[in-house]
Design a protein around this motif. Structure first.
Motif, short mmCIF file in Angstrom:
data_model
loop_
_atom_site.label_atom_id
_atom_site.label_comp_id
_atom_site.label_asym_id
_atom_site.label_seq_id
_atom_site.Cartn_x
_atom_site.Cartn_y
_atom_site.Cartn_z
N ASP A 141 0.84 -1.21 0.00
CA ASP A 141 0.00 0.00 0.00
C ASP A 141 0.87 1.26 0.00
O ASP A 141 0.58 2.24 -0.68
CB ASP A 141 -0.82 0.10 1.31
N ILE A 142 1.90 1.20 0.83
CA ILE A 142 2.74 2.38 1.08
C ILE A 142 3.73 2.58 -0.06
O ILE A 142 3.85 3.66 -0.63
CB ILE A 142 3.51 2.19 2.41
N VAL A 150 4.28 8.41 6.34
CA VAL A 150 3.04 7.68 6.60
C VAL A 150 2.54 8.10 7.99
O VAL A 150 3.09 7.66 9.00
CB VAL A 150 3.27 6.16 6.56
N1 TRP Z 1 -2.95 -1.01 9.42
C1 TRP Z 1 -3.58 0.28 9.50
C2 TRP Z 1 -4.50 0.32 10.73
O1 TRP Z 1 -4.80 -0.70 11.31
C3 TRP Z 1 -4.37 0.59 8.25
C4 TRP Z 1 -3.50 0.59 7.03
C5 TRP Z 1 -3.52 -0.31 6.01
C6 TRP Z 1 -2.50 1.53 6.71
N2 TRP Z 1 -2.60 0.01 5.07
C7 TRP Z 1 -1.95 1.13 5.47
C8 TRP Z 1 -2.01 2.66 7.36
C9 TRP Z 1 -0.91 1.85 4.87
C10 TRP Z 1 -0.97 3.36 6.76
C11 TRP Z 1 -0.44 2.98 5.52
O2 TRP Z 1 -4.94 1.38 11.11
#
Ligand code: TRP
Length: 331
Positions: A141-142, A150
């Motif tokens: 995602d990142i 982030v």
């Molecule tokens: N894991 C994060 C949470 O539980 C949500 C999330 C998913 C996230 N992908 C991400 C946060 C990428 C930052 C970047 O809140």
């Protein structure tokens, strides 16, 4: 060129004012300075939410919530994770660079194993591969959007460190900067929002003030805040009262000082203090609630906004995957 800020929003039902001051407001502030990319992490939610109607609804609920709070989809690329298939292609590629041992050390997975052990269950009970490999999807995602920063809570820092690990392994292996290494942006200065019972406001404590409750429900919730047994006449200490701590979030400095004076003078009961809090909260939330209701009453328009966001996001994602594939010899 502006730096890129990215965050994922888990669709987990009703937003509350703790979410607003702890995550939404700081992320929207950051969007003024950075090129922001914010998305609804719907495939992450699938790990735990198997009821299709519920998931479908909460995705919209959370998206509408962020828009109602002021996210401007013209300025922020706002999309659903599930609309960017390249994210899952990158996930597969990152898997090849992720040690299984690294996943064994992830906090969320370890906590699930520990709960099983304490209960005397099999260590793997109820743990799906989505949960186990969650940090890889989150890294994709990142990394896919070349993110610089982030913004996340403390609990997510380990995940960002894992994403750094993965990007660095790829770069080291090919001897070139294929993927950008992201940084965590932990906001230590965000307000701690007390809940109805004085503990940190959290859905898991059941002590929240919802952001989009009707005026009547909001009033009822605020009247439920726990207080001590001081009489109306007694002077009260604003600094130890969660009613006042909440009030501070919704009033300017002169408003805060004026009400603090009334606490200290005595003659104001907790009921009246709650009424003051209710007026301040309601004044601030009314326009947000109206926008939210309007957005939720027109789901096709909401979906169009998210689709347009995905259309802006996909070419960026595709370029990252292409770069990685080329470096890997799969082009
Ligand atoms: N894991 C994060 C949470 O539980 C949500 C999330 C998913 C996230 N992908 C991400 C946060 C990428 C930052 C970047 O809140």
């Amino acid at each position: 060129m502006k730096k890129i800020s990215l965050t994922g929003i888990k669709p987990t039902g009703d937003l509350h004012i703790g979410n607003y001051f702890g995550a939404i407001k700081p992320a929207l502030e950051l969007a003024k300075e950075y090129d922001a990319r914010y998305f609804i992490a719907d495939y992450h939610a699938l790990n735990t939410m198997k009821n299709s109607k519920e998931l479908n609804f909460t995705i919209r609920q959370v998206a509408a919530g962020w828009l109602a709070c002021g996210l401007d989809p013209e300025k922020v690329i706002f999309y659903r994770q599930s609309s960017i298939p390249e994210v899952f292609e990158l996930t597969a590629m990152l898997m090849a660079f992720t040690a299984k041992g690294l996943m064994n050390r992830a906090h969320a997975y370890k906590a699930a194993v520990q709960e099983n052990t304490e209960r005397g269950d099999d260590t793997d009970a109820g743990i799906n591969m989505g949960l186990f490999t969650y940090p890889v999807l989150m890294a994709a995602d990142i990394i896919i959007f070349d993110s610089d920063i982030v913004p996340v809570g403390r609990d997510q820092v380990q995940h960002i460190e894992m994403a750094q690990d993965m990007a660095q392994s790829v770069n080291a292996n090919y001897g070139q900067q294929v993927l950008k290494v992201p940084q965590a942006g932990v906001q230590d200065n965000t307000a701690v929002v007390p809940g109805l019972d004085g503990r940190k406001m959290s859905k898991s404590y059941g002590n929240v003030i919802p952001l989009f409750a009707s005026e009547k429900a909001l009033h009822k919730t605020i009247m439920r805040i726990t207080t001590n047994s001081q009489s109306v006449q007694e002077p009260k200490d604003p600094d130890t009262s969660q009613i006042f701590q909440l009030y501070k979030l919704f009033a300017d400095e002169s408003g805060q000082a004026a009400l603090a004076e009334r606490y200290r003078a005595g003659g104001m009961g907790w009921g009246e203090a709650k009424e003051e809090l209710f007026s301040a909260v309601n004044r601030c939330l009314s326009p947000i609630r109206e926008r939210y209701d309007a957005i939720m009453s027109d789901i096709p328009s909401l979906d169009r906004i998210l689709k347009q966001g995905a259309e802006k996001a996909r070419p960026i994602a595709a370029a990252t995957v292409k770069r990685f594939r080329k470096a890997a010899g799969i082009d």
